[in-house]
Motif scaffolding. Structure first.
Motif, short mmCIF file in Angstrom:
data_model
loop_
_atom_site.label_atom_id
_atom_site.label_comp_id
_atom_site.label_asym_id
_atom_site.label_seq_id
_atom_site.Cartn_x
_atom_site.Cartn_y
_atom_site.Cartn_z
N THR A 89 -4.63 3.68 15.84
CA THR A 89 -3.78 2.92 16.76
C THR A 89 -3.01 3.81 17.72
O THR A 89 -2.35 3.30 18.62
N LYS A 90 -3.08 5.12 17.56
CA LYS A 90 -2.18 6.03 18.29
C LYS A 90 -0.75 5.52 18.14
O LYS A 90 -0.04 5.26 19.10
N PHE A 91 -0.34 5.37 16.88
CA PHE A 91 0.86 4.62 16.55
C PHE A 91 2.11 5.14 17.23
O PHE A 91 2.92 4.36 17.74
N TRP A 92 2.28 6.46 17.26
CA TRP A 92 3.56 6.97 17.80
C TRP A 92 3.70 6.66 19.28
O TRP A 92 4.81 6.42 19.76
N GLY A 93 2.57 6.65 19.99
CA GLY A 93 2.62 6.25 21.40
C GLY A 93 3.07 4.80 21.54
O GLY A 93 3.92 4.47 22.38
N CYS A 94 2.50 3.94 20.68
CA CYS A 94 2.87 2.52 20.72
C CYS A 94 4.33 2.34 20.36
O CYS A 94 5.05 1.53 20.96
N PHE A 95 4.75 3.08 19.34
CA PHE A 95 6.15 3.01 18.91
C PHE A 95 7.06 3.40 20.08
O PHE A 95 8.05 2.72 20.37
N GLY A 96 6.68 4.47 20.77
CA GLY A 96 7.46 4.91 21.93
C GLY A 96 7.51 3.84 23.01
O GLY A 96 8.57 3.54 23.55
N ASN A 97 6.34 3.24 23.29
CA ASN A 97 6.31 2.16 24.29
C ASN A 97 7.23 1.01 23.89
O ASN A 97 8.01 0.53 24.70
N SER A 98 7.09 0.57 22.63
CA SER A 98 7.90 -0.54 22.16
C SER A 98 9.39 -0.21 22.29
O SER A 98 10.18 -1.02 22.77
N LEU A 99 9.74 1.00 21.85
CA LEU A 99 11.15 1.39 21.87
C LEU A 99 11.66 1.45 23.30
O LEU A 99 12.73 0.91 23.63
N PHE A 100 10.89 2.09 24.18
CA PHE A 100 11.30 2.22 25.58
C PHE A 100 11.47 0.85 26.23
O PHE A 100 12.50 0.56 26.85
#
Lengths: 301, 302
Positions: A89-100
């Motif tokens: 999922t490239k999770f940390w990228g998604c997490f960053g997007n969600s957070l931003f």
């Protein structure tokens, strides 16, 4: 609140308090057990998740301890699922997007909508009344009504990225935020602002030095409600964002299914745990504000 | 005497001067929200209604077809198409069931958790937690559990539309009971203590207390919770998409998913999807207006 609690304890204490405590302890654990099962299964080999979904080992504990441990070793695989899930999922990228997206949208919504709400209450023209009615109206319109046109317009205006979607969220979240802020501003007496103006504040200073601090309780409520909505939102970002480039966490979870047709349940379990953990931490840290915010939002909405 | 009669006038003037001062800052205070609101809501909404009367695949290649889209919702190639009607009926049944179960259970838990038993706060925390998890994540948790249990009977959650139905009910109950419980607890705590004491002194038993004191005093709360669950049920999408995907064979599609599927599932049907969305909007608006009527009339009574 404190007074209420006192009343409760003196007037309505149940006769069987002890039994009720035990009963509710069991129900509470059962209530959150789905999350615990996911946590447990996130460490199992994917072939074994559906063979032993609720167990700890391939062998029964009645077969003896050694066999039990052997069976446990057989079905558990450590953090393998997490490695797979993070990669798929490239999770940390998604997490960053969600957070931003969540943090910036909430900040922008609070700033712009509180200013707008103050203007609407203090300036009496046909236009401000119209704007208020439109905000109320937008709250009852389901997203399906605007999803096609909104996503196409967002595309045309180059808003299909994490920065652009903030504008879309401001637009779609404005209804509730303006409604809640106007409700609060109406209760602030004019005298304080007049005094500030007479002392030489211009409207910008009056708003940020006097009004905005008074708005704090509503600001917290709006922030909680909008953050819960935006963090968990799936349909709007999946239509507006360029999902090949940018995914939020809900989109990543959903695409874990679609891109492979079948679901890699090992990776899915791990990603679900990773998706839930920040929410649980946030909830435990700000529980008081969240419950108060939800309550205020429900009563007014 | 003259001072008295002048005071309100001066105050009004002062207010007007302030209003004038604020008015000059219109571009700063209102413009950002207004522009975003226009992009995010007003223009898509108005244009969406317009497009429901057009044939189109993007927003620029439209051609006017009148009411044809609305007709195609129900009749395709001269044959009656019941899929939309089915999803309306399925959604209505789903909504009524979920409203009943969620409110009854949330009320019961709320009553129990206001008795002052030990650990109340901890229980409240546990019950509320699922509400913060979004529909997509929530549904995959339950999809795993449902299929793990149902495999013992060689079935899955999409075995039939009724398996899907009860699966969705369990998921939304798990999500919303905690939320409604919080609102019920606040409502129960707002009932004056002397009212309950008076009823006790008059010799009311538990059932009479519930019927004649608690429930009437809770009517505003019950109204709020009913309508919240009602609109949530009607608009449900994420859970439907993730848990069943409308399977088996579109039979478990709720309204929102049916519209989404029409719009993005087959090309050439965007207009029909948009027309369905307009009908969906009208249904939701009717519920909202009914709620408004009911809550305001209740307020007058009390």
């Amino acid at each position: 609140m404190a007074k209420n609690k006192e009343q409760v304890s003196t007037v309505r204490r149940a006769k069987h308090s002890g039994i009720l405590t035990v009963l509710f302890s069991i129900i509470s654990i059962l209530w959150i057990s789905p999350m615990l099962v996911v946590l447990l299964n996130s460490f199992k080999r994917k072939a074994y998740i559906f063979r032993y979904p609720f167990g700890f080992s391939a062998n029964s504990i009645t077969d003896g301890w050694d066999k039990f441990m052997q069976g446990a070793k057989q079905i558990f695989c450590g953090t393998l699922n997490y490695t797979n899930g993070l990669k798929a999922t490239k999770f940390w990228g998604c997490f960053g997007n969600s957070l931003f997206i969540t943090v910036c949208s909430v900040a922008v919504i609070i700033l712009c909508c509180s200013m707008c709400a103050w203007y609407i209450v203090r300036v009496h023209t046909k236009f401000t009344r119209f704007m208020y009615v439109m905000c109320l109206f937008s709250m009852i319109v389901p997203f399906q009504m605007v999803m096609f046109t909104l996503s196409k317009f967002a595309n045309m205006l180059h808003l299909s990225n994490p920065v652009g979607i903030i504008i879309v969220y401001l637009g779609f979240g404005a209804g509730l935020a303006v409604f809640m802020f106007t409700g609060f501003v109406k209760g602030i007496s004019l005298e304080i602002e007049e005094a500030a103006m007479i002392d030489g504040c211009n409207p910008i200073q009056t708003f940020f030095l006097i009004v905005f601090p008074i708005l704090k309780p509503t600001t917290v409520t709006v922030a909680i409600l909008q953050a819960m909505w935006i963090w968990n939102d799936y349909l709007l970002p999946s239509l507006v964002l360029n999902v090949n480039k940018y995914k939020t966490i809900p989109i990543a979870v959903q695409y874990l299914k679609q891109s492979h047709g079948q679901i890699d349940w090992g990776a899915m379990m791990a990603v679900l745990v990773l998706a839930i953990t920040p929410i649980v931490i946030f909830y435990i840290a700000c529980q008081k504000y969240i419950i108060e915010g939800v309550l205020a939002g429900a009563v007014k909405g | 005497m003259s001072e008295y009669s002048l005071a309100p006038f001066i105050k009004k003037r002062k207010g007007r001067i302030m209003e004038k001062a604020i008015k000059r800052y219109f571009p700063l205070f209102v413009m950002p929200t207004l522009i975003a609101f226009a992009i995010g809501f007003i223009v898509p909404f108005v244009y969406g209604i317009f497009l429901s009367f057009c044939k189109f695949t993007t927003v620029v290649d439209w051609s006017w077809v009148g009411l044809q889209n609305y007709a195609r919702i129900f009749v395709v190639n001269g044959k009656l198409d019941t899929s939309f009607l089915h999803s309306i009926w399925y959604t209505a049944l789903f909504t009524v069931t979920s409203v009943l179960i969620i409110n009854v259970v949330a009320f019961a838990i709320g009553m129990a958790l206001t008795k002052g038993i030990k650990g109340t706060n901890l229980f409240r925390t546990a019950f509320f937690l699922p509400n913060l998890i979004g529909g997509i994540v929530l549904s995959y948790i339950w999809l795993m559990i449902f299929n793990a249990v149902l495999q013992n009977f060689s079935k899955t959650i999409v075995y039939s539309q009724w398996y899907a139905f009860w699966g969705l009910i369990i998921v939304v109950c798990w999500q919303q009971i905690g939320y409604m419980m919080i609102i019920y607890i606040a409502g129960i705590q707002n009932i004056p203590g002397d009212l309950i004491e008076a009823a006790k002194i008059d010799g009311a038993n538990a059932w009479q207390m519930l019927r004649n004191v608690t429930l009437p005093m809770l009517m505003p709360t019950i109204t709020i919770c009913s309508f919240l669950t009602l609109t949530n049920g009607f608009k449900l999408f994420d859970q439907n998409l993730a848990l069943t995907g409308g399977n088996p064979g579109k039979m478990s599609q709720l309204l929102a998913l049916n519209i989404y599927d029409t719009m993005y599932g087959t090309t050439g049907w965007q207009g029909v999807g948009q027309a369905k969305a307009v009908i969906f909007f009208i249904l939701v608006a009717i519920i909202a207006v009914a709620q408004n009527k009911l809550t305001t009339s209740k307020e007058v009574e009390s």
